[in-house]
Design a protein around this motif. Structure first.
Motif, mmCIF file in Angstrom:
data_model
loop_
_atom_site.group_PDB
_atom_site.id
_atom_site.type_symbol
_atom_site.label_atom_id
_atom_site.label_comp_id
_atom_site.label_asym_id
_atom_site.label_seq_id
_atom_site.Cartn_x
_atom_site.Cartn_y
_atom_site.Cartn_z
ATOM 1 N N PRO A 20 0.829 -1.213 0.000
ATOM 2 C CA PRO A 20 0.000 0.000 0.000
ATOM 3 C C PRO A 20 0.857 1.255 0.000
ATOM 4 O O PRO A 20 1.983 1.268 0.517
ATOM 5 C CB PRO A 20 -0.815 -0.128 1.290
ATOM 6 N N SER A 21 0.327 2.312 -0.622
ATOM 7 C CA SER A 21 1.045 3.578 -0.689
ATOM 8 C C SER A 21 0.037 4.711 -0.805
ATOM 9 O O SER A 21 -1.185 4.489 -0.799
ATOM 10 C CB SER A 21 1.995 3.598 -1.892
ATOM 11 N N PHE A 22 0.539 5.914 -0.954
ATOM 12 C CA PHE A 22 -0.294 7.098 -1.134
ATOM 13 C C PHE A 22 -0.283 7.555 -2.595
ATOM 14 O O PHE A 22 -0.715 8.655 -2.905
ATOM 15 C CB PHE A 22 0.213 8.224 -0.223
ATOM 16 N N ASP A 69 -4.356 -3.499 4.422
ATOM 17 C CA ASP A 69 -5.622 -4.216 4.406
ATOM 18 C C ASP A 69 -5.905 -4.742 5.813
ATOM 19 O O ASP A 69 -5.052 -5.398 6.421
ATOM 20 C CB ASP A 69 -5.508 -5.356 3.398
ATOM 21 N N SER A 70 -7.086 -4.443 6.331
ATOM 22 C CA SER A 70 -7.402 -4.821 7.716
ATOM 23 C C SER A 70 -7.281 -6.319 7.955
ATOM 24 O O SER A 70 -6.972 -6.755 9.063
ATOM 25 C CB SER A 70 -8.818 -4.349 8.076
ATOM 26 N N LYS A 71 -7.497 -7.119 6.907
ATOM 27 C CA LYS A 71 -7.415 -8.572 7.056
ATOM 28 C C LYS A 71 -5.982 -9.046 7.281
ATOM 29 O O LYS A 71 -5.767 -10.176 7.728
ATOM 30 C CB LYS A 71 -8.003 -9.261 5.813
ATOM 31 N N GLN A 72 -5.011 -8.198 6.960
ATOM 32 C CA GLN A 72 -3.606 -8.556 7.133
ATOM 33 C C GLN A 72 -3.048 -8.137 8.492
ATOM 34 O O GLN A 72 -1.872 -8.379 8.777
ATOM 35 C CB GLN A 72 -2.770 -7.907 6.022
ATOM 36 N N LEU A 73 -3.886 -7.533 9.322
ATOM 37 C CA LEU A 73 -3.434 -7.006 10.606
ATOM 38 C C LEU A 73 -4.035 -7.796 11.760
ATOM 39 O O LEU A 73 -5.151 -8.325 11.650
ATOM 40 C CB LEU A 73 -3.846 -5.534 10.735
ATOM 41 N N GLY A 149 -8.044 -2.653 -3.455
ATOM 42 C CA GLY A 149 -7.681 -1.290 -3.084
ATOM 43 C C GLY A 149 -7.200 -1.161 -1.654
ATOM 44 O O GLY A 149 -6.368 -0.303 -1.354
ATOM 45 N N ASP A 150 -7.722 -2.014 -0.753
ATOM 46 C CA ASP A 150 -7.295 -1.925 0.643
ATOM 47 C C ASP A 150 -5.852 -2.373 0.828
ATOM 48 O O ASP A 150 -5.246 -2.112 1.877
ATOM 49 C CB ASP A 150 -8.230 -2.706 1.570
ATOM 50 N N ALA A 151 -5.269 -3.018 -0.172
ATOM 51 C CA ALA A 151 -3.860 -3.400 -0.134
ATOM 52 C C ALA A 151 -2.991 -2.488 -0.997
ATOM 53 O O ALA A 151 -1.770 -2.653 -1.020
ATOM 54 C CB ALA A 151 -3.686 -4.843 -0.599
ATOM 55 N N ARG A 152 -3.607 -1.526 -1.691
ATOM 56 C CA ARG A 152 -2.874 -0.650 -2.600
ATOM 57 C C ARG A 152 -2.855 0.805 -2.139
ATOM 58 O O ARG A 152 -1.898 1.534 -2.396
ATOM 59 C CB ARG A 152 -3.481 -0.708 -4.006
ATOM 60 N N SER A 153 -3.935 1.232 -1.509
ATOM 61 C CA SER A 153 -4.108 2.646 -1.157
ATOM 62 C C SER A 153 -4.156 2.817 0.349
ATOM 63 O O SER A 153 -4.917 2.138 1.041
ATOM 64 C CB SER A 153 -5.416 3.167 -1.772
ATOM 65 N N PHE A 154 -3.354 3.747 0.864
ATOM 66 C CA PHE A 154 -3.390 4.034 2.293
ATOM 67 C C PHE A 154 -4.783 4.477 2.737
ATOM 68 O O PHE A 154 -5.244 4.102 3.823
ATOM 69 C CB PHE A 154 -2.382 5.133 2.640
ATOM 70 N N SER A 155 -5.455 5.282 1.929
ATOM 71 C CA SER A 155 -6.767 5.806 2.329
ATOM 72 C C SER A 155 -7.809 4.698 2.398
ATOM 73 O O SER A 155 -8.627 4.659 3.323
ATOM 74 C CB SER A 155 -7.224 6.896 1.354
#
Length: 219
Positions: A20-22, A69-73, A149-155
């Motif tokens: 993930p990045s900005f 991504d919340s699933k990775q935390l 997107g949850d693994a690509r975008s910080f937002s």
């Protein structure tokens, strides 16, 4: 109708691990869109409880470390990031109940929750990045759907964390109201414990009666 888009995922992303990045937010900013919100939803699959959506506008100067991504935390890491996100970002949360899911369908209910979360931001977004294949209809700004997107975008990752922690807390509270099902342990997903509770006690008002095995098909 919700707008569907082709995957916003260049082939090069598939050649290695997704980080993930900005960058997607900065691309939108360079195109003249600011602020940029990320949006995601949690809870499409459970047999009970609401689907919860969140929209987040991050402060570029105060992005919490470790967004993903919340699933990775881990649950503990999600809780810590949840607090940091609420302290540093503009956040809006919305949900669609089991009743709404049953009277429409899970996709429509999820997109409507996402739309309301985006529209509820105290600072209106100029552009929205959403997780998945759809941008909800009825927004006052353009947007782009981002596969994974949850693994690509910080937002989007921040939105996924806020939605996940919020829903988990809602289901933990539901477990104290309806203790027969063990909602705090499984958040409404169809575990053996949950199915045994349904078999023994029948469904409660939080159950999605349009979902199998709760749905009674007409023969």
């Amino acid at each position: 109708m919700p707008r569907s888009t082709s995957p916003d995922s260049p082939t090069l992303f598939d050649d290695g691990p997704i980080v993930p990045s900005f960058e997607l937010e900065l691309i939108a900013r360079r195109a003249g869109h600011w602020p940029v919100a990320g949006a995601d939803e949690v809870g499409r699959g459970p047999l009970a409880g609401p689907v919860v959506a969140a929209a987040v506008i991050l402060d570029p100067e105060r992005i919490p470390d470790g967004l993903n991504d919340s699933k990775q935390l881990t649950a503990a890491r999600r809780e810590r990031l949840f607090v940091e996100i609420l302290a540093t970002a503009t956040v809006s949360i919305a949900s669609s109940s089991a009743t709404r899911i049953d009277t429409t369908d899970i996709r429509k209910a999820s997109l409507d929750a996402m739309r309301r979360a985006i529209c509820g931001l105290a600072v209106p977004a100029s552009y929205v990045l959403t997780d998945g294949l759809d941008v909800p209809a009825g927004l006052s700004c353009p947007g782009k759907a981002v596969v994974k997107g949850d693994a690509r975008s910080f937002s989007i990752a921040a939105a996924s964390i806020v939605a996940k922690v919020t829903r988990d807390r809602m289901m933990a509270r539901a477990g104290s109201v309806f203790p027969a099902y063990g909602f705090a342990a499984h958040a409404g997903y169809g575990t053996a414990q949950h199915r045994a509770g349904i078999e023994q006690h029948g469904p409660c008002s939080l159950h999605r009666m349009s979902f199998r095995p709760l749905r009674k098909d007409v023969v």
